[in-house]
Motif scaffolding. Structure first.
Motif, PDB file in Angstrom:
ATOM      1  N   ILE A 408      73.579 -25.966  64.065  1.00 38.85           N
ATOM      2  CA  ILE A 408      73.989 -27.132  63.272  1.00 38.85           C
ATOM      3  C   ILE A 408      75.138 -26.760  62.345  1.00 38.85           C
ATOM      4  O   ILE A 408      76.115 -27.515  62.198  1.00 38.85           O
ATOM      5  N   GLU A 409      75.046 -25.591  61.714  1.00 39.07           N
ATOM      6  CA  GLU A 409      76.107 -25.148  60.815  1.00 39.07           C
ATOM      7  C   GLU A 409      77.419 -24.928  61.568  1.00 39.07           C
ATOM      8  O   GLU A 409      78.493 -25.252  61.057  1.00 39.07           O
ATOM      9  N   ILE A 410      77.326 -24.395  62.766  1.00 36.42           N
ATOM     10  CA  ILE A 410      78.547 -24.212  63.579  1.00 36.42           C
ATOM     11  C   ILE A 410      79.161 -25.568  63.910  1.00 36.42           C
ATOM     12  O   ILE A 410      80.388 -25.756  63.823  1.00 36.42           O
ATOM     13  N   LEU A 411      78.325 -26.527  64.283  1.00 29.52           N
ATOM     14  CA  LEU A 411      78.822 -27.869  64.588  1.00 29.52           C
ATOM     15  C   LEU A 411      79.510 -28.495  63.382  1.00 29.52           C
ATOM     16  O   LEU A 411      80.545 -29.166  63.520  1.00 29.52           O
ATOM     17  N   LYS A 412      78.958 -28.288  62.210  1.00 32.94           N
ATOM     18  CA  LYS A 412      79.577 -28.822  60.998  1.00 32.94           C
ATOM     19  C   LYS A 412      80.972 -28.212  60.789  1.00 32.94           C
ATOM     20  O   LYS A 412      81.915 -28.918  60.401  1.00 32.94           O
ATOM     21  N   GLU A 413      81.101 -26.920  61.061  1.00 32.94           N
ATOM     22  CA  GLU A 413      82.405 -26.256  60.929  1.00 32.94           C
ATOM     23  C   GLU A 413      83.398 -26.806  61.952  1.00 32.94           C
ATOM     24  O   GLU A 413      84.568 -27.058  61.626  1.00 32.94           O
ATOM     25  N   LEU A 414      82.934 -27.003  63.180  1.00 33.60           N
ATOM     26  CA  LEU A 414      83.810 -27.543  64.229  1.00 33.60           C
ATOM     27  C   LEU A 414      84.223 -28.979  63.902  1.00 33.60           C
ATOM     28  O   LEU A 414      85.352 -29.393  64.186  1.00 33.60           O
ATOM     29  N   HIS A 415      83.315 -29.730  63.314  1.00 33.56           N
ATOM     30  CA  HIS A 415      83.610 -31.097  62.894  1.00 33.56           C
ATOM     31  C   HIS A 415      84.723 -31.107  61.852  1.00 33.56           C
ATOM     32  O   HIS A 415      85.678 -31.901  61.934  1.00 33.56           O
TER      33      HIS A 415
END
Length: 568
Positions: A408-415
């Motif tokens: 989830i944290e990686i997705l937030k960074e990619l977002h």
């Protein structure tokens, strides 16, 4: 009306030469052209068929007209590299032909795809500068000014603003020359390029479709008309209007790998999997032919794009064997042409994610590995997000909560990486990653027994998805949010809510295997055996001739056999 039939001579396994009957000698080459890296060489066209019928009256010397019309036909089928080479052949024969320069600039723009690179914009600007110094009639000047509006001030103007300028100029040409078919067609392409890529009102698409349909009856073999109808109707609201056109387009331009693929956009929207498979098998084969003919260092992107649609279609038929077989054909590829195109990179993460998630193989999803490629993954945050979404969903379902939170944290960074690009053409990508974040948060809470929070977050993901268009590159969401909401309801025994979610899902994603199976289970659990029978029967119809080993198919066979007499 003149049919453009291009017969090819195979010289070796790496080259195909198109016999156009054109002279190879370059006449009076403008010195300014020597500094521009124009695409030259024999046309690499992997078929002995045709690219459609058209006659563009603005070509210059009579002897270049066949080549010019071929170039326009290639342009309409998005064969951009070969279109540029064909326009350059005209330019070399007739350096004073303004429309040859127009054609090169249009081939670089590729309005329906990714924005041109800085190098492309410099090149297009130089080409148009030369063209503007030539003598030409008013109509040619209008065409030059229209594409010129896109290239003007590109260093300081946003792509979307410049695309809108081109659209307005093409609207003026369309209005000024009502009998010019190409003006109308290129205007609809401009409308498509400036459409609202997120919302579902489809205003530009409806307007363009109306214009194109009015032209199609009298120009039934025009490649641009058919092609752009499909693009504009590639959405759940308008898809049924494009079915007849989809079934005709590949026959209009059978020499184009893109034309072979495009009908599957409509077939996918309508859940017509057999025709989608047939379309993309031909497209992938044609693309491999082009890769060999052009001696490309990497695979031509159309092969990967077609394979993504193939895998999706096979999975909806429960045919894991053929889905994996198609994936294995591209699994080891590490380099691609062109390198900056979304459709080349998207399947690399989407296909393995689909293979795991469609089968609800959560352990496989949790252990996916990002493939090494000859590009930096940091350049493709949207595609990379799909990989981490699949891993996160797998981690949640296998109760590896620490890994799920990490994803989830990686997705937030990619977002945030996507937002930081400040590129309005990526608006759908931003929304889709937002949906992925909400979905992972929902399932993490749900599986950790915070049911209320899980359902709330999943509903938020559904609401965003409901108001966000599908990206044109993908055959469909890796997993639709509303289908996952149905899964949640089913797990906690809210079977009526689950059935409603699955049925709403099937309206926008017809003939999705998991959607139909979910509806069957929900109907069975609420005691609606008639509806359950219908959906289980649909599972069997969908998967017939697939030799499917999916447990859903086995369950459907048992239910239909045991309830056949009572339902009748």
């Amino acid at each position: 009306m003149k049919t453009l039939k291009i017969f090819l001579l195979t010289l070796s396994f790496t080259a195909l030469i198109c016999s156009l009957g054109c002279k190879n000698k370059i006449k009076k080459l403008n010195p300014a052209l020597a500094s521009i890296d124009l695409k030259r060489g024999e046309l690499l066209l992997c078929n002995t068929e045709q690219f459609g019928e058209l006659k563009f009256s603005l070509s210059c010397n009579y002897e270049t007209r066949v080549t010019f019309d071929l170039a326009v036909a290639l342009l309409h089928s998005f064969q951009y590299a070969e279109a540029e080479k064909a326009f350059v052949k005209v330019l070399d024969e007739d350096p004073n032909c303004p429309m040859a320069y127009w054609g090169v600039a249009m081939s670089i723009y590729h309005a329906a795809w990714f924005p041109p690179t800085k190098e492309d914009l410099i090149k297009g600007s130089k080409i148009l500068k030369i063209a503007n110094d030539l003598s030409m009639d008013d109509k040619q000047r209008d065409y030059i000014n229209a594409i010129g509006a896109f290239y003007a001030d590109w260093e300081i103007s946003d792509h979307k603003i410049r695309a809108k300028r081109f659209e307005k100029k093409m609207e003026q040409i369309y209005t000024k020359y009502p009998n010019d078919i190409e003006a109308a067609i290129f205007y609809t392409l401009a409308l498509y390029s400036t459409r609202d890529r997120v919302a579902k009102g489809y205003e530009n698409e409806r307007k363009a479709g109306e214009i194109l349909e009015s032209l199609f009856t009298t120009n039934p073999n025009h490649p641009g008309i058919a092609h752009y109808i499909i693009h504009n109707y590639d959405n759940p609201v308008l898809a049924s209007k494009g079915l007849e056109t989809a079934r005709r387009y590949a026959k209009i331009a059978p020499s184009s790998s893109h034309a072979q693929h495009m009908p599957s956009h409509i077939f996918t929207r309508l859940g017509i999997w057999e025709e989608s498979i047939e379309s993309n098998l031909l497209s992938a084969s044609s693309s491999r032919c082009y890769t060999e003919a052009a001696a490309l260092d990497g695979a031509y992107f159309e092969e990967l794009h077609a394979t993504d649609y193939l895998v999706y279609a096979y999975l909806q038929k429960g045919d894991n064997e053929n889905a994996k077989k198609q994936y294995n054909l591209i699994k080891e590829l590490t380099s691609f042409y062109p390198t900056n195109i979304t459709a080349a990179i998207y399947p690399i993460t989407a296909i393995p994610a689909r293979l795991a998630l469609e089968n609800r193989n959560w352990e496989q999803a949790a252990n996916l590995e990002l493939r090494e490629i000859d590009l930096k993954w940091e350049q493709f945050p949207w595609q990379k997000a799909i990989h981490h979404f699949a891993k996160g969903l797998g981690a949640s379902h296998t109760k590896d909560f620490a890994s799920a939170e990490y994803e989830i944290e990686i997705l937030k960074e990619l977002h945030q990486d996507l937002i930081a690009l400040n590129d309005r053409t990526k608006s759908i990508q931003i929304k889709q990653v937002e949906i992925q974040i909400k979905t992972l948060q929902a399932w993490l809470n749900f599986i950790k027994n915070d049911i209320k929070k899980g359902l709330q977050l999943m509903q938020e993901a559904v609401d965003i998805e409901r108001n966000t268009s599908k990206h044109p590159v993908t055959p469909g969401d890796v997993l639709p949010a509303i289908e996952l909401l149905g899964d949640m309801y089913l797990e906690i025994g809210k079977n009526e809510e689950a059935l409603l979610a699955y049925e709403l899902n099937l309206k926008e994603h017809p003939n999705r295997l998991n959607g139909i199976y979910g509806a069957a289970i929900a109907a069975k659990k609420i005691g609606n055996h008639e509806k359950a029978f219908k959906y289980f029967e649909n599972v069997l119809k969908l998967t017939e001739n697939s030799n499917s080993d999916r447990p859903e198919v086995k369950e459907a066979k048992v239910f239909v056999r045991e309830n056949n007499q009572s339902i009748q």
